[in-house]
Design an enzyme around this catalytic site. Structure first.
Site, short mmCIF file in Angstrom:
data_model
loop_
_atom_site.label_atom_id
_atom_site.label_comp_id
_atom_site.label_asym_id
_atom_site.label_seq_id
_atom_site.Cartn_x
_atom_site.Cartn_y
_atom_site.Cartn_z
N HIS A 166 0.87 -1.18 0.00
CA HIS A 166 0.00 0.00 0.00
C HIS A 166 0.91 1.23 0.00
CE1 HIS A 166 -3.70 -2.27 1.29
NE2 HIS A 166 -2.77 -3.09 1.75
N HIS A 182 -9.25 -9.86 0.47
CA HIS A 182 -9.15 -9.75 1.92
C HIS A 182 -10.39 -10.45 2.45
CE1 HIS A 182 -8.06 -7.28 5.68
NE2 HIS A 182 -9.00 -8.15 6.03
N ASP A 189 2.55 -6.93 2.67
CA ASP A 189 1.40 -6.09 3.02
C ASP A 189 1.88 -4.78 3.65
OD1 ASP A 189 -1.14 -5.10 3.38
OD2 ASP A 189 -1.79 -6.59 4.84
N HIS A 215 1.56 3.82 8.44
CA HIS A 215 0.72 4.81 9.12
C HIS A 215 1.62 5.74 9.90
CE1 HIS A 215 -3.14 2.83 8.27
NE2 HIS A 215 -2.54 1.69 8.49
#
Length: 439
Positions: free
Chosen positions: A62, A179, A304, A308
């Site tokens: 991501h 997912h 993955d 953050h």
């Protein structure tokens, strides 16, 4: 004979076994596996003492672009990939705005050509609105797969019901990635918990049945429609055993974190920096994941990578966002597992090169053979290093593996014959392109 690049003296991991070889590259492709001593090149790399792997692929990241540049961008995320020995990444669609239509795909493709240090594949996010268009969207250049969030997403990037999932599976023909946590069970159990409980509560809320139920439902739809499914971040012994009966319609991804970090100890040590979805589980599931690696039930290992902000990860549970950085650390952590005897170097190449190429339909990546892209990851299997936060290229600036000692380290990253990282330095301008997939 003259080449653009020659790699001499390395121990190469071919599909048919390991052997010392001198490799020749021309026009971004592998031109020879047996360069002579008299051949020359514009650039020669002495790989004596190193292993030369086909370019390793992280098929689940991501990179948050478009989104929050203070956390990650395509430039910083692919820079991290290059530093970590990864030559290709597949980027997830839950950006802001999400990648769910051709206009966003076109924007992202142009952006990649300007800023990426490694090659990039792009997921299309499935929504109820774009389901009729998915057969067209999956054929767009650079698209690696359709991604369905059957649980744990926001906005319109959520298709949790069987009818909606079946509609997606009937639109197009390429493998669909899931997912697979069951959203109904997640929401039903949510009132049982409250703010400030221990971080390990994350694995109690998102329990084994939450993941297993979601996967059972998806397997039933895959069997009904005949459409192949790829279950992302498989985390339970039950799922791994169950999916062995669906190999004709299903492939399996396991994350490096589920092969490395074990609950509840990881939550006690790392707090919010151990919180991810599906959660890190106990030793029973950790050992089951390794058994599945060893007996061939796992097709792909990925990171993955989901950064953050540092301060957000320090919040009390459940207010700390789920997701961990990983694209820069997956190769050294997996090399350390090789040195610990948990898998062979050839099996690692199968899981991070040949496996992603097979599952997603990359036609010229994933193995070292004449005519394939000249993507290489050069590693020193004896190098001992410490992974630290200050090594991390992501603006988020942290890794759950901070302070981890590893044996095995990426020394060079080569993408289509261009050296993009050597000796822990990213070299040159961004030369990444979007990856090409079978129709």
């Amino acid at each position: 004979m003259h080449y653009d690049l020659i790699i001499r003296g390395g121990r190469c991991v071919f599909p048919w076994g390991e052997a010392e070889a001198d490799l020749g590259v021309r026009d971004g492709r592998i031109a020879s596996l047996s360069v002579s001593k008299n051949d020359d090149a514009d650039r020669v790399i002495d790989a004596t003492g190193l292993h030369v792997l086909p370019g390793l692929i992280d098929s689940h990241v991501h990179l948050r672009d478009p989104g929050n540049a203070a956390v990650e961008t395509l430039e910083t995320g692919t820079r991290a990939a290059a530093l970590g020995g990864v030559t290709t990444v597949f980027d997830m669609p839950n950006t802001s705005p999400s990648v769910t239509d051709k206009a966003m795909l076109d924007w992202k493709r142009e952006h990649i050509s300007n800023v990426a240090h490694v090659d990039v594949g792009m997921y299309i996010g499935a929504t109820r609105d774009n389901t009729p268009d998915l057969a067209m969207l999956e054929q767009q250049p650079g698209v690696c797969a359709i991604k369905v969030f059957a649980g744990s997403s926001t906005g319109n990037l959520m298709i949790e019901d069987d009818a909606g999932i079946e509609a997606v599976m009937r639109s197009g023909h390429r493998r669909v990635c899931f997912h697979s946590e069951d959203e109904y069970r997640l929401q039903e159990r949510k009132p049982m918990f409250h703010e400030g409980q221990p971080y390990a509560t994350h694995s109690i809320w998102r329990d084994v049945e939450c993941a297993f139920l979601g996967t059972r439902r998806i397997m039933a739809i895959a069997r009904k429609t005949g459409r192949p499914a790829h279950i992302l971040h498989t985390s339970t012994a039950e799922e791994l055993e169950y999916m062995a009966g669906f190999r004709d319609v299903a492939t399996v991804e396991v994350l490096v974190n589920h092969l490395t970090q074990v609950g509840p100890e990881c939550y006690e040590k790392l707090g919010g920096f151990a919180v991810m979805n599906p959660p890190l589980r106990d030793r029973y599931h950790y050992e089951a994941s390794w058994k599945a690696i060893q007996d061939g039930r796992v097709d792909v290992v990925s990171s993955d990578h989901a950064p953050h902000p540092l301060e957000a990860k320090k919040r009390p549970w459940p207010n700390c966002p789920a997701g961990l950085t990983g694209v820069q650390t997956i190769v050294p952590v997996m090399l350390d597992h090789v040195n610990a005897g948990r898998l062979s170097l050839s099996r690692l190449v199968d899981l991070m090169a040949a496996g992603p190429a097979r599952v997603y339909g990359l036609q010229t990546k994933g193995r070292m053979a004449v005519g394939f892209d000249a993507d290489f990851t050069l590693v020193d299997m004896k190098a001992q290093r410490e992974i630290t936060n200050d090594w991390i290229a992501s603006p988020a600036g942290w890794t759950p593996f901070d302070g981890t000692q590893v044996t095995g380290w990426p020394m060079a990253t080569i993408v289509r014959g261009t050296v993009v990282m050597q000796d822990n330095e990213v070299i040159g301008n961004a030369t990444g392109r979007f990856a090409k997939f079978a129709p």
